[in-house]
Write a protein that holds these residues in place. Structure first.
Motif, PDB file in Angstrom:
ATOM      1  N   THR A  62       0.171  -1.588  -0.203  1.00 17.38           N
ATOM      2  CA  THR A  62      -0.088   0.077  -0.296  1.00 17.38           C
ATOM      3  C   THR A  62       0.767   1.252  -0.430  1.00 17.38           C
ATOM      4  N   TRP A  63       2.076   1.558   1.006  1.00 19.67           N
ATOM      5  CA  TRP A  63       3.388   1.977   1.251  1.00 19.67           C
ATOM      6  C   TRP A  63       3.481   2.530  -0.371  1.00 19.67           C
ATOM      7  N   ALA A  64       3.903   1.672  -1.146  1.00 18.88           N
ATOM      8  CA  ALA A  64       4.517   1.645  -2.170  1.00 18.88           C
ATOM      9  C   ALA A  64       3.680   2.097  -3.602  1.00 18.88           C
ATOM     10  N   TRP A  65       1.693   1.479  -3.632  1.00 17.66           N
ATOM     11  CA  TRP A  65       1.448   1.794  -4.101  1.00 17.66           C
ATOM     12  C   TRP A  65       0.727   3.271  -4.260  1.00 17.66           C
ATOM     13  N   GLU A  66       0.485   3.338  -2.803  1.00 16.87           N
ATOM     14  CA  GLU A  66       0.572   5.440  -2.804  1.00 16.87           C
ATOM     15  C   GLU A  66       1.449   6.267  -2.888  1.00 16.87           C
ATOM     16  N   GLU A  67       2.654   6.206  -2.969  1.00 17.83           N
ATOM     17  CA  GLU A  67       4.222   6.584  -2.763  1.00 17.83           C
ATOM     18  C   GLU A  67       4.679   6.539  -4.539  1.00 17.83           C
TER      19      GLU A  67
END
Length: 93
Positions: A62-67
């Motif tokens: 989720t963090w990587a996708w948001e970034e």
């Protein structure tokens, strides 16, 4: 009259306010992912380990996708892409 044309450096490292942004305080998905990853080291086997692995992967994904899609500059978006590819490669091993 202000020069509104931004350079590649500006688009790569600056946010919309003109600040150079390379690192930011961690957001909730990153904190949860890191904590779950550390807890996996304490609980090396069993169902709790599996649950922690799922939480860690989901949160870091989720963090990587948001970034990747909402990063403040090209550097942060590239960081998200690298993390996303690394997470997928790690799971495919």
């Amino acid at each position: 009259m202000e020069n509104t044309e931004s350079t590649l450096f500006d688009r790569t490292f600056r946010d919309s306010e003109g600040n150079i942004v390379i690192a930011q305080p961690p957001n909730l998905p990153l904190i949860v992912g890191l904590v779950a990853s550390l807890l996996k080291l304490i609980v090396p086997t069993g169902e709790i380990n599996l649950a922690l692995e799922l939480v860690a992967f989901g949160s870091l994904f989720t963090w990587a996708w948001e970034e990747l899609f909402q990063g403040v500059n090209y550097f942060r978006r590239a960081l998200g892409l690298i993390a996303l590819v690394a997470l997928i490669a790690w799971k495919l091993q």
